[in-house]
Motif scaffolding. Structure first.
Motif, mmCIF file in Angstrom:
data_model
loop_
_atom_site.group_PDB
_atom_site.id
_atom_site.type_symbol
_atom_site.label_atom_id
_atom_site.label_comp_id
_atom_site.label_asym_id
_atom_site.label_seq_id
_atom_site.Cartn_x
_atom_site.Cartn_y
_atom_site.Cartn_z
ATOM 1 N N ALA A 95 -49.461 38.380 60.521
ATOM 2 C CA ALA A 95 -50.670 39.397 61.021
ATOM 3 C C ALA A 95 -51.963 39.172 61.114
ATOM 4 O O ALA A 95 -52.383 39.685 61.499
ATOM 5 C CB ALA A 95 -50.053 40.109 59.015
ATOM 6 N N ARG A 96 -52.390 38.270 60.298
ATOM 7 C CA ARG A 96 -53.824 37.123 60.508
ATOM 8 C C ARG A 96 -53.896 37.382 61.837
ATOM 9 O O ARG A 96 -54.685 37.960 62.612
ATOM 10 C CB ARG A 96 -53.863 36.062 59.380
ATOM 11 C CG ARG A 96 -55.001 36.486 59.698
ATOM 12 C CD ARG A 96 -55.396 35.744 58.367
ATOM 13 N NE ARG A 96 -55.322 34.381 58.157
ATOM 14 C CZ ARG A 96 -53.938 34.495 57.010
ATOM 15 N NH1 ARG A 96 -53.843 35.345 56.025
ATOM 16 N NH2 ARG A 96 -53.396 33.554 56.386
ATOM 17 N N LYS B 22 -52.663 44.888 59.492
ATOM 18 C CA LYS B 22 -51.965 44.535 57.859
ATOM 19 C C LYS B 22 -50.783 44.016 57.887
ATOM 20 O O LYS B 22 -50.188 44.075 58.935
ATOM 21 C CB LYS B 22 -52.919 45.099 58.016
ATOM 22 C CG LYS B 22 -54.373 46.314 57.238
ATOM 23 C CD LYS B 22 -54.527 47.679 56.379
ATOM 24 C CE LYS B 22 -56.397 47.458 56.552
ATOM 25 N NZ LYS B 22 -55.965 48.934 56.305
ATOM 26 N N LYS B 23 -51.106 43.155 56.752
ATOM 27 C CA LYS B 23 -49.125 42.758 56.079
ATOM 28 C C LYS B 23 -48.369 44.382 56.269
ATOM 29 O O LYS B 23 -47.117 43.743 56.304
ATOM 30 C CB LYS B 23 -49.232 41.765 55.321
ATOM 31 C CG LYS B 23 -48.048 41.435 55.377
ATOM 32 C CD LYS B 23 -48.228 40.248 53.973
ATOM 33 C CE LYS B 23 -46.869 39.947 53.608
ATOM 34 N NZ LYS B 23 -46.989 38.897 52.166
ATOM 35 N N THR C 170 -48.514 46.702 57.534
ATOM 36 C CA THR C 170 -47.927 46.848 59.348
ATOM 37 C C THR C 170 -46.974 46.821 59.705
ATOM 38 O O THR C 170 -45.600 47.249 60.225
ATOM 39 C CB THR C 170 -49.481 47.539 60.216
ATOM 40 O OG1 THR C 170 -50.368 47.829 59.587
ATOM 41 C CG2 THR C 170 -49.097 47.774 61.377
#
Length: 96
Positions: A52-53, A58-59, A61
Motif C-alpha cells: 500500500a505504501r 492507504k492500507k 484501500t
C-alpha cells in the motif's frame, strides 16, 4: 525553446483545433483488465502495509481491493497492470 515546451505547445494547439471542430485527433485507448490485487501483491513479496505504501494508497484501500469490496480505477488500475507485468517496476523505477 526546449523539446518539452515544443511538445506541450503542439499538444495545446491540437487541443484547441479539436475543440474548434478542426482536424481529427488521434485518441489512444488501452484496455486494462480487472486486477487481482491480492495475487499482484503476492508476486511482489510485499506485505499489505508495504505494498500500500509503495503505490501510495492507504492500507484500508488495499484491503478493500483485495477483498473485492471495491475496485481500483483510473491511475491505480494502470499502476496495478504495470506491476502485474513487472512486479518490481515500482521499486526499481523509484529507487533513489
Amino acid at each position: 525553446m526546449s523539446d518539452a515546451f515544443k511538445s506541450i505547445e503542439q499538444g495545446l494547439k491540437e487541443a484547441i483545433a479539436h475543440a474548434r471542430g478542426g482536424e481529427a485527433v488521434t485518441i489512444h485507448e488501452i484496455d486494462i483488465p480487472d486486477a487481482d490485487v491480492q495475487a499482484i501483491r503476492a508476486r511482489t513479496g510485499l506485505s499489505q502495509a508495504e505494498f500500500a505504501r509503495s503505490i501510495g494508497v492507504k492500507k484500508a484501500t488495499l484491503l478493500n481491493w483485495e477483498q473485492r469490496r471495491r475496485a481500483p480505477d483510473g491511475p491505480a488500475r494502470v499502476l496495478l497492470a504495470l506491476i502485474d507485468k513487472d512486479p518490481s517496476i515500482v521499486q526499481r523505477t523509484l529507487a533513489g
